[in-house]
Scaffold this motif. Sequence first.
Motif, PDB file in Angstrom:
ATOM      1  N   TYR A  98      57.058  88.047  43.244  1.00  0.00           N
ATOM      2  CA  TYR A  98      55.836  87.980  44.410  1.00  0.00           C
ATOM      3  C   TYR A  98      55.913  87.257  45.462  1.00  0.00           C
ATOM      4  O   TYR A  98      56.598  86.050  45.657  1.00  0.00           O
ATOM      5  CB  TYR A  98      54.219  87.436  43.390  1.00  0.00           C
ATOM      6  N   THR A  99      55.041  87.794  46.748  1.00  0.00           N
ATOM      7  CA  THR A  99      55.503  86.558  47.560  1.00  0.00           C
ATOM      8  C   THR A  99      54.101  85.414  47.652  1.00  0.00           C
ATOM      9  O   THR A  99      53.739  85.399  47.279  1.00  0.00           O
ATOM     10  CB  THR A  99      54.389  87.953  48.726  1.00  0.00           C
ATOM     11  N   GLU A 136      51.928  84.311  48.965  1.00  0.00           N
ATOM     12  CA  GLU A 136      50.566  85.069  48.358  1.00  0.00           C
ATOM     13  C   GLU A 136      50.173  84.945  47.239  1.00  0.00           C
ATOM     14  O   GLU A 136      49.165  84.844  47.074  1.00  0.00           O
ATOM     15  CB  GLU A 136      50.024  86.048  50.131  1.00  0.00           C
ATOM     16  N   GLU A 137      50.549  86.013  46.814  1.00  0.00           N
ATOM     17  CA  GLU A 137      50.422  86.507  45.898  1.00  0.00           C
ATOM     18  C   GLU A 137      50.771  86.307  44.468  1.00  0.00           C
ATOM     19  O   GLU A 137      49.981  85.275  43.594  1.00  0.00           O
ATOM     20  CB  GLU A 137      51.633  87.430  45.045  1.00  0.00           C
ATOM     21  N   THR A 138      51.811  85.030  45.352  1.00  0.00           N
ATOM     22  CA  THR A 138      51.776  83.596  44.122  1.00  0.00           C
ATOM     23  C   THR A 138      50.573  83.416  43.713  1.00  0.00           C
ATOM     24  O   THR A 138      49.837  82.453  42.931  1.00  0.00           O
ATOM     25  CB  THR A 138      53.461  83.123  44.439  1.00  0.00           C
ATOM     26  N   LYS A 142      47.456  83.517  44.868  1.00  0.00           N
ATOM     27  CA  LYS A 142      46.333  84.290  44.651  1.00  0.00           C
ATOM     28  C   LYS A 142      46.646  84.755  43.057  1.00  0.00           C
ATOM     29  O   LYS A 142      45.422  84.372  41.616  1.00  0.00           O
ATOM     30  CB  LYS A 142      46.450  86.027  45.156  1.00  0.00           C
ATOM     31  N   ARG A 143      47.725  84.317  42.284  1.00  0.00           N
ATOM     32  CA  ARG A 143      47.905  84.484  40.481  1.00  0.00           C
ATOM     33  C   ARG A 143      47.659  83.808  39.878  1.00  0.00           C
ATOM     34  O   ARG A 143      46.966  83.646  38.778  1.00  0.00           O
ATOM     35  CB  ARG A 143      49.639  84.950  40.534  1.00  0.00           C
ATOM     36  N   LYS A 152      43.864  82.961  40.469  1.00  0.00           N
ATOM     37  CA  LYS A 152      43.136  84.098  39.172  1.00  0.00           C
ATOM     38  C   LYS A 152      43.321  83.760  37.595  1.00  0.00           C
ATOM     39  O   LYS A 152      42.502  83.420  36.622  1.00  0.00           O
ATOM     40  CB  LYS A 152      43.747  85.311  39.194  1.00  0.00           C
ATOM     41  N   CYS A 161      53.779  82.528  37.781  1.00  0.00           N
ATOM     42  CA  CYS A 161      53.632  83.061  38.819  1.00  0.00           C
ATOM     43  C   CYS A 161      53.786  83.463  40.019  1.00  0.00           C
ATOM     44  O   CYS A 161      53.475  84.528  40.610  1.00  0.00           O
ATOM     45  CB  CYS A 161      52.356  81.937  39.864  1.00  0.00           C
ATOM     46  N   LYS A 162      54.887  83.184  40.044  1.00  0.00           N
ATOM     47  CA  LYS A 162      56.014  84.047  41.021  1.00  0.00           C
ATOM     48  C   LYS A 162      56.774  84.581  40.645  1.00  0.00           C
ATOM     49  O   LYS A 162      57.216  85.985  40.997  1.00  0.00           O
ATOM     50  CB  LYS A 162      57.104  82.927  41.127  1.00  0.00           C
ATOM     51  N   GLY A 179      55.941  87.034  36.831  1.00  0.00           N
ATOM     52  CA  GLY A 179      55.252  87.379  36.069  1.00  0.00           C
ATOM     53  C   GLY A 179      55.917  87.313  34.429  1.00  0.00           C
ATOM     54  O   GLY A 179      55.383  87.622  33.761  1.00  0.00           O
TER      55      GLY A 179
END
Length: 93
Positions: A36-37, A39-41, A43-44, A47, A70-71, A73
Motif C-alpha cells: 500500500y502507498t 497514504e493508504e497505509t 488510512k488502514r 481504520k 497496514c503495509k 494486508g
Amino acid sequence: MLKTSIDEFLDGEEEYFSVDFDEFEETIESLGLSLYTPEETIKRAYKKINQGEGSYNLIFNNCEHFAFWCKTGVKYSQQINQILKLPKTLIKK
C-alpha cells in the motif's frame, strides 16, 4: 496509537528498528501481495485502530504484525518467526 514525530518517538535515542519493504519486494510479489502507498497505509492503520485492533499478543498480534498488516494486508513478524525457529536450531546442534 499516537501520531507523533520521529524525534518525539525516539525521545533522545538514536537507534530504532524499521522495515525497508524494498528488501522484501520480490518476496511480497511472489506471495501475490502488493504494498500500500504511505497514504493508504496510514488510512488502514487509523481504520484498524478505530475498529478495534484486538488484544495485544506478543506471538500473534504485536506491533510488528500490525505495521506489516497496514503495509501489506498480511500479519507477519520477522522477529517472532526467528524466535520460533530457535528451538529447531538448538535441537539440530
